[in-house]
Design a protein around this motif. Structure first.
Motif, mmCIF file in Angstrom:
data_model
loop_
_atom_site.group_PDB
_atom_site.id
_atom_site.type_symbol
_atom_site.label_atom_id
_atom_site.label_comp_id
_atom_site.label_asym_id
_atom_site.label_seq_id
_atom_site.Cartn_x
_atom_site.Cartn_y
_atom_site.Cartn_z
ATOM 1 N N SER A 279 0.851 -1.191 0.000
ATOM 2 C CA SER A 279 0.000 0.000 0.000
ATOM 3 C C SER A 279 0.888 1.242 0.000
ATOM 4 O O SER A 279 2.013 1.222 0.510
ATOM 5 C CB SER A 279 -0.936 0.018 1.216
ATOM 6 O OG SER A 279 -0.207 0.033 2.417
ATOM 7 N N PHE A 280 0.358 2.293 -0.595
ATOM 8 C CA PHE A 280 1.112 3.545 -0.638
ATOM 9 C C PHE A 280 0.153 4.699 -0.884
ATOM 10 O O PHE A 280 -1.034 4.505 -1.166
ATOM 11 C CB PHE A 280 2.207 3.506 -1.718
ATOM 12 C CG PHE A 280 1.703 3.401 -3.131
ATOM 13 C CD1 PHE A 280 1.447 4.530 -3.895
ATOM 14 C CD2 PHE A 280 1.495 2.153 -3.708
ATOM 15 C CE1 PHE A 280 0.993 4.434 -5.203
ATOM 16 C CE2 PHE A 280 1.042 2.044 -5.020
ATOM 17 C CZ PHE A 280 0.793 3.188 -5.769
ATOM 18 N N ARG A 281 0.702 5.906 -0.787
ATOM 19 C CA ARG A 281 -0.059 7.126 -1.066
ATOM 20 C C ARG A 281 0.610 7.868 -2.214
ATOM 21 O O ARG A 281 1.834 7.872 -2.328
ATOM 22 C CB ARG A 281 -0.128 8.023 0.178
ATOM 23 C CG ARG A 281 -0.743 7.340 1.387
ATOM 24 C CD ARG A 281 -0.532 8.145 2.650
ATOM 25 N NE ARG A 281 -1.533 9.172 2.796
ATOM 26 C CZ ARG A 281 -1.318 10.370 3.323
ATOM 27 N NH1 ARG A 281 -0.102 10.724 3.704
ATOM 28 N NH2 ARG A 281 -2.286 11.235 3.451
ATOM 29 N N ALA A 282 -0.205 8.450 -3.069
ATOM 30 C CA ALA A 282 0.299 9.199 -4.221
ATOM 31 C C ALA A 282 -0.373 10.562 -4.240
ATOM 32 O O ALA A 282 -1.556 10.685 -3.897
ATOM 33 C CB ALA A 282 0.009 8.440 -5.513
ATOM 34 N N ILE A 283 0.364 11.574 -4.654
ATOM 35 C CA ILE A 283 -0.189 12.922 -4.734
ATOM 36 C C ILE A 283 -0.212 13.367 -6.202
ATOM 37 O O ILE A 283 0.666 13.014 -6.986
ATOM 38 C CB ILE A 283 0.603 13.916 -3.857
ATOM 39 C CG1 ILE A 283 -0.150 15.250 -3.729
ATOM 40 C CG2 ILE A 283 2.017 14.128 -4.388
ATOM 41 C CD1 ILE A 283 0.407 16.151 -2.628
ATOM 42 N N VAL A 294 -4.219 10.068 -3.130
ATOM 43 C CA VAL A 294 -4.895 8.816 -3.423
ATOM 44 C C VAL A 294 -4.223 7.704 -2.624
ATOM 45 O O VAL A 294 -2.993 7.557 -2.653
ATOM 46 C CB VAL A 294 -4.819 8.480 -4.925
ATOM 47 C CG1 VAL A 294 -5.586 7.198 -5.231
ATOM 48 C CG2 VAL A 294 -5.362 9.635 -5.764
ATOM 49 N N ASN A 295 -5.016 6.935 -1.893
ATOM 50 C CA ASN A 295 -4.523 5.744 -1.211
ATOM 51 C C ASN A 295 -4.651 4.557 -2.161
ATOM 52 O O ASN A 295 -5.713 4.338 -2.750
ATOM 53 C CB ASN A 295 -5.332 5.474 0.053
ATOM 54 C CG ASN A 295 -5.270 6.621 1.040
ATOM 55 O OD1 ASN A 295 -4.200 7.190 1.256
ATOM 56 N ND2 ASN A 295 -6.389 6.991 1.621
ATOM 57 N N VAL A 296 -3.576 3.798 -2.327
ATOM 58 C CA VAL A 296 -3.551 2.681 -3.265
ATOM 59 C C VAL A 296 -3.140 1.412 -2.523
ATOM 60 O O VAL A 296 -2.169 1.422 -1.759
ATOM 61 C CB VAL A 296 -2.565 2.938 -4.425
ATOM 62 C CG1 VAL A 296 -2.610 1.793 -5.438
ATOM 63 C CG2 VAL A 296 -2.864 4.275 -5.108
ATOM 64 N N ILE A 297 -3.872 0.323 -2.757
ATOM 65 C CA ILE A 297 -3.547 -0.992 -2.203
ATOM 66 C C ILE A 297 -3.499 -1.984 -3.360
ATOM 67 O O ILE A 297 -4.453 -2.071 -4.139
ATOM 68 C CB ILE A 297 -4.586 -1.452 -1.164
ATOM 69 C CG1 ILE A 297 -4.690 -0.450 -0.018
ATOM 70 C CG2 ILE A 297 -4.231 -2.843 -0.624
ATOM 71 C CD1 ILE A 297 -5.826 -0.741 0.959
ATOM 72 N N ARG A 309 -7.047 -1.619 -5.239
ATOM 73 C CA ARG A 309 -8.056 -0.770 -4.613
ATOM 74 C C ARG A 309 -7.484 0.633 -4.460
ATOM 75 O O ARG A 309 -6.298 0.795 -4.169
ATOM 76 C CB ARG A 309 -8.438 -1.312 -3.229
ATOM 77 C CG ARG A 309 -9.349 -2.537 -3.264
ATOM 78 C CD ARG A 309 -9.495 -3.170 -1.900
ATOM 79 N NE ARG A 309 -8.295 -3.931 -1.552
ATOM 80 C CZ ARG A 309 -8.017 -4.356 -0.322
ATOM 81 N NH1 ARG A 309 -8.825 -4.060 0.681
ATOM 82 N NH2 ARG A 309 -6.921 -5.056 -0.095
ATOM 83 N N ILE A 310 -8.340 1.615 -4.673
ATOM 84 C CA ILE A 310 -7.911 2.995 -4.478
ATOM 85 C C ILE A 310 -9.006 3.736 -3.718
ATOM 86 O O ILE A 310 -10.173 3.329 -3.717
ATOM 87 C CB ILE A 310 -7.611 3.722 -5.811
ATOM 88 C CG1 ILE A 310 -8.876 3.861 -6.684
ATOM 89 C CG2 ILE A 310 -6.515 3.029 -6.568
ATOM 90 C CD1 ILE A 310 -9.529 5.200 -6.636
ATOM 91 N N GLY A 311 -8.627 4.820 -3.083
ATOM 92 C CA GLY A 311 -9.640 5.596 -2.379
ATOM 93 C C GLY A 311 -9.064 6.817 -1.721
ATOM 94 O O GLY A 311 -7.906 7.189 -1.921
ATOM 95 N N GLY A 312 -9.934 7.441 -0.920
ATOM 96 C CA GLY A 312 -9.529 8.645 -0.230
ATOM 97 C C GLY A 312 -10.719 9.378 0.339
ATOM 98 O O GLY A 312 -11.822 8.830 0.457
#
Length: 324
Positions: A279-283, A294-297, A309-312
């Motif tokens: 999992s990681f976060r992207a801007i 965006v939170n990405v798994i 999966r993505i979300g926020g």
């Protein structure tokens, strides 16, 4: 004439006028395809989501909600930020607890997780009602072969950069989790924010690569090595002039495919803790003054990505009604 509830929602942020704006029509039953397209053109967001009752007349499996997405020019199969926006509105209107909904979209039935978050609600001054984060499962992972040298060179020329600017760990490829994007890794965040692409050239290349979106990203190696929950590992920009979107502020359907792409190329190492997950976060959106996270798994099997999966977060900018 019927009256429809319309929201403007900023996705992937808790701050109004940041993140990616999407229109949401909360009660779209009764609208024709032509009316949906007209409303999307009038709102002029990159996408507008139309929430419909479950489609009982189709062969689709049981689902809780049916969502269709329109850009100002055409219907699109799925949209990350508009999914987050639509389910945020649906949760707020129905005061939902944390739960998982099944949504029907053009690419199939996909689960969406509604996460009630009272700490966010308190920040918004609306603790009694609750507030939400949204996580959506995206479509099937597909990563195409590396583009030809000619297309590689054409893309770099259209972006105004050279081969020396490209991150050599990152071959230019089309990656998809339901709505494809061309992945273009470069070495410098400064270069990323200074890009002034030739939009006509990118639109022409879209037909050659069978993808309308070009996602340019710069990786933060220190953050990738840090691996803390708050680490932002990439900065990105997404251009899709072929469908009328010169630049999209924050794109779920770019950062999700990015996650699959990074796992496939072992640029992001999957945690070997039994669940094969990273999992990681992207801007994205910084160059437009509309940053969003965006939170990405990414789940994988045998080192290959199999589910994304993505979300926020989201926030309502305004609500109105229209009679048509």
């Amino acid at each position: 004439m019927n009256t429809y509830r319309i929201y403007q929602v900023d996705a992937f942020t808790r701050t109004k006028f940041e993140g990616n704006p999407a229109g949401v029509v909360a009660n779209a039953d009764g609208l024709s395809d032509k009316q949906m397209q007209s409303i999307a053109r009038e709102l002029n967001n990159s996408e507008t989501a139309f929430i419909l009752s479950p489609d009982v007349n189709s062969d689709a499996e049981e689902h809780d909600i049916w969502v269709r997405f329109f850009s100002p020019m055409t219907e699109v199969p799925i949209c990350g930020h508009a999914t987050v926006s639509a389910h945020y509105v649906y949760a707020m209107e129905n005061n939902l607890p944390s739960c998982v909904l099944k949504q029907k979209v053009a690419i199939g039935i996909l689960p969406v997780e509604i996460i009630q978050n009272y700490s966010v609600a308190e920040d918004h001054g609306d603790y009694s009602h609750g507030d939400y984060s949204i996580m959506m499962t995206q479509g099937e992972v597909e990563i195409s072969p590396t583009v030809s040298k000619q297309i590689n060179d054409d893309i770099l020329l259209a972006l105004g950069i050279s081969e020396a600017d490209r991150d050599q760990r990152c071959p230019i490829q089309v990656s998809s989790t339901g709505h494809s994007k061309v992945m273009i890794g470069i070495n410098s965040e400064d270069t990323l924010h200074e890009l002034t692409p030739n939009m006509s050239a990118l639109a022409s290349i879209s037909e050659s690569v069978n993808s309308n979106g070009f996602f340019v990203f710069a990786l933060n190696d220190a953050a990738m090595n840090d691996k803390t929950d708050d680490s932002i590992i990439s900065h990105g920009r997404m251009f899709a002039p072929a469908i009328g979107i010169n630049e999209d502020p924050v794109t779920g359907n770019a950062n999700g495919p990015l996650g699959a792409y990074l796992v496939k190329h072992k640029i992001l190492e999957v945690d070997q803790n039994g669940d094969d997950q990273v999992s990681f976060r992207a801007i994205q959106g910084e160059a437009m003054g509309r940053p969003g996270i965006v939170n990405v798994i990414v789940d994988s099997e045998n080192g290959l990505p199999v589910k994304v999966r993505i979300g926020g977060d989201a926030v309502i900018a305004f609500k109105t009604e229209i009679s048509v």
